[in-house]
Design a protein around this motif. Structure first.
Motif, PDB file in Angstrom:
ATOM      1  N   SER A  69      40.783  72.358  67.048  1.00 35.81           N
ATOM      2  CA  SER A  69      39.552  72.859  67.759  1.00 35.81           C
ATOM      3  C   SER A  69      38.301  73.938  67.074  1.00 35.81           C
ATOM      4  O   SER A  69      38.963  74.582  66.335  1.00 35.81           O
ATOM      5  CB  SER A  69      40.012  73.529  68.907  1.00 35.81           C
ATOM      6  OG  SER A  69      40.803  74.522  68.785  1.00 35.81           O
ATOM      7  N   ASN A  71      36.164  77.216  67.677  1.00 38.15           N
ATOM      8  CA  ASN A  71      35.941  78.290  68.546  1.00 38.15           C
ATOM      9  C   ASN A  71      34.435  78.342  69.152  1.00 38.15           C
ATOM     10  O   ASN A  71      33.720  78.086  68.310  1.00 38.15           O
ATOM     11  CB  ASN A  71      36.199  79.733  67.807  1.00 38.15           C
ATOM     12  CG  ASN A  71      36.225  80.703  68.617  1.00 38.15           C
ATOM     13  OD1 ASN A  71      35.312  81.071  69.667  1.00 38.15           O
ATOM     14  ND2 ASN A  71      36.946  81.711  68.167  1.00 38.15           N
ATOM     15  N   PRO A  72      34.242  78.108  70.458  1.00 38.86           N
ATOM     16  CA  PRO A  72      33.141  78.180  70.933  1.00 38.86           C
ATOM     17  C   PRO A  72      32.062  79.299  70.301  1.00 38.86           C
ATOM     18  O   PRO A  72      30.885  79.007  70.293  1.00 38.86           O
ATOM     19  CB  PRO A  72      33.214  78.583  72.450  1.00 38.86           C
ATOM     20  CG  PRO A  72      34.589  78.075  72.631  1.00 38.86           C
ATOM     21  CD  PRO A  72      35.453  78.293  71.555  1.00 38.86           C
ATOM     22  N   HIS A  73      32.675  80.272  70.018  1.00 36.99           N
ATOM     23  CA  HIS A  73      31.964  81.545  69.552  1.00 36.99           C
ATOM     24  C   HIS A  73      32.116  81.717  67.891  1.00 36.99           C
ATOM     25  O   HIS A  73      31.867  82.797  67.459  1.00 36.99           O
ATOM     26  CB  HIS A  73      32.107  82.939  70.249  1.00 36.99           C
ATOM     27  CG  HIS A  73      31.995  82.676  71.744  1.00 36.99           C
ATOM     28  ND1 HIS A  73      30.861  82.620  72.449  1.00 36.99           N
ATOM     29  CD2 HIS A  73      33.114  82.617  72.542  1.00 36.99           C
ATOM     30  CE1 HIS A  73      31.002  82.617  73.791  1.00 36.99           C
ATOM     31  NE2 HIS A  73      32.378  82.347  73.763  1.00 36.99           N
ATOM     32  N   PHE A  74      32.343  80.738  67.365  1.00 27.86           N
ATOM     33  CA  PHE A  74      32.672  80.603  65.853  1.00 27.86           C
ATOM     34  C   PHE A  74      31.338  81.127  64.818  1.00 27.86           C
ATOM     35  O   PHE A  74      31.594  81.371  63.603  1.00 27.86           O
ATOM     36  CB  PHE A  74      32.808  79.282  65.454  1.00 27.86           C
ATOM     37  CG  PHE A  74      32.044  78.290  65.221  1.00 27.86           C
ATOM     38  CD1 PHE A  74      31.464  77.909  63.856  1.00 27.86           C
ATOM     39  CD2 PHE A  74      31.438  77.460  66.268  1.00 27.86           C
ATOM     40  CE1 PHE A  74      30.464  77.087  63.701  1.00 27.86           C
ATOM     41  CE2 PHE A  74      30.547  76.403  65.894  1.00 27.86           C
ATOM     42  CZ  PHE A  74      30.086  76.324  64.651  1.00 27.86           C
ATOM     43  N   ARG A 115      33.677  72.898  61.242  1.00 30.18           N
ATOM     44  CA  ARG A 115      35.050  73.376  60.794  1.00 30.18           C
ATOM     45  C   ARG A 115      34.984  74.191  59.553  1.00 30.18           C
ATOM     46  O   ARG A 115      35.570  75.245  59.197  1.00 30.18           O
ATOM     47  CB  ARG A 115      36.146  72.239  60.618  1.00 30.18           C
ATOM     48  CG  ARG A 115      36.544  71.483  61.727  1.00 30.18           C
ATOM     49  CD  ARG A 115      37.278  70.300  61.324  1.00 30.18           C
ATOM     50  NE  ARG A 115      38.483  70.528  60.682  1.00 30.18           N
ATOM     51  CZ  ARG A 115      39.159  69.752  59.885  1.00 30.18           C
ATOM     52  NH1 ARG A 115      38.666  68.522  59.595  1.00 30.18           N
ATOM     53  NH2 ARG A 115      40.236  69.973  59.199  1.00 30.18           N
ATOM     54  N   GLN A 118      33.265  77.525  60.394  1.00 35.47           N
ATOM     55  CA  GLN A 118      34.204  78.419  61.044  1.00 35.47           C
ATOM     56  C   GLN A 118      34.796  79.152  60.159  1.00 35.47           C
ATOM     57  O   GLN A 118      35.344  80.436  60.498  1.00 35.47           O
ATOM     58  CB  GLN A 118      34.936  77.495  62.125  1.00 35.47           C
ATOM     59  CG  GLN A 118      36.038  78.263  62.873  1.00 35.47           C
ATOM     60  CD  GLN A 118      36.694  77.485  63.935  1.00 35.47           C
ATOM     61  OE1 GLN A 118      36.486  77.610  65.003  1.00 35.47           O
ATOM     62  NE2 GLN A 118      37.517  76.432  63.425  1.00 35.47           N
TER      63      GLN A 118
END
Length: 270
Positions: A69, A71-74, A115, A118
């Protein structure tokens, strides 16, 4: 017959009613499961559809989705922000269309890019390099014949050399530990479309309507922003306005009251 049996549970009426309700709910659930249409039942003659294993495959994809997954705030605290990413993705959609690549390739490209971003800080000057290299990697993974690296150099107007792209390719592969295979939105969309009806969709996707409401609202917001010229990122709309893709982005339903109501909570409108 179990539903007709006299309950022998607790003496308190409230507890007795609760027990009955639980039994009824369980029985109803069991009945639904028993009568649920097997959407893979007629696929046994097609080995590519893997009808014997498809349910296990999708269960595994759901697990893998969690493990990989984003992270929404990556991008918080990074030199790269959401708007820069949006500009890049909009451009990549155009490049993808120009090269006439598979839909899976675009989804995988964005997944690889996110990815990598991130776990690895990237400067503004190298953001496009990351994007085009992610598209190259996705092409190698999904396409029968991937475009040459020189094609990717050309499409960036020679902003990067082939050596720089290869160096970035090596870096991305190392950071992702060569684990490129992952579930894509397209995989789940096809499964949900095959299920069709609401009840079957809930059973085969594992999501209730309430659980996907937030995503639906964000999608509706983006549709409204594009249709009302509130955004410059229109590559997706232009792509799906072609006759090859059935002009799906021009259908009147995208301007419907239902879409407007879904988007309202996120548009700051009353």
């Amino acid at each position: 017959m179990a539903l007709l049996r006299r309950p022998t549970g607790p003496a308190h009426p409230e507890e007795d009613i609760s027990t009955k309700e639980e039994s009824l709910c369980q029985a109803f659930s069991d009945a639904l499961l028993c009568k649920m249409e097997d959407i893979d039942n007629e696929d046994w003659e097609n080995p590519q559809l893997c009808s014997d294993y498809v349910k296990d495959i999708y269960q595994y994809l759901r697990q893998l989705e969690v493990l990989q997954s984003i992270n929404p705030h990556f991008l918080d605290g990074r030199e790269i922000n959401g708007r820069m990413r949006a500009i890049l993705v909009d451009w990549l959609v155009q490049v993808h269309s120009k090269f006439r690549l598979l839909q899976e390739t675009l989804y995988m490209c964005v997944a690889i890019m996110d990815r990598f971003l991130q776990v690895q800080p990237v400067s503004r000057k190298k953001l496009q390099l990351v994007g085009i290299t992610a598209l190259l990697l996705a092409s190698k993974y999904e396409e029968m014949f991937s475009p040459n690296i020189e094609d990717f150099v050309y499409i960036t107007d020679n902003a990067y050399t082939s050596s720089q792209i290869r160096e970035m390719e090596t870096l991305i592969l190392k950071e992702l530990k060569f684990e490129l295979g992952r579930p894509l939105p397209l995989h789940f969309l096809r499964r949900a479309s095959k299920a069709g009806e609401n009840l079957k969709q809930q059973y085969y996707t594992g999501y209730t309507e309430n659980e996907v409401l937030d995503v639906m609202q964000h999608m509706a917001k983006n549709v409204v922003k594009v249709n009302e010229n509130l955004t410059k990122f229109i590559a997706v709309k232009n792509k799906y306005a072609s006759s090859k893709l059935l002009k799906i982005s021009t259908i009147p339903q995208l301007n419907s009251k239902a879409i407007q109501e879904l988007a309202t909570p996120l548009m700051g409108r009353s």
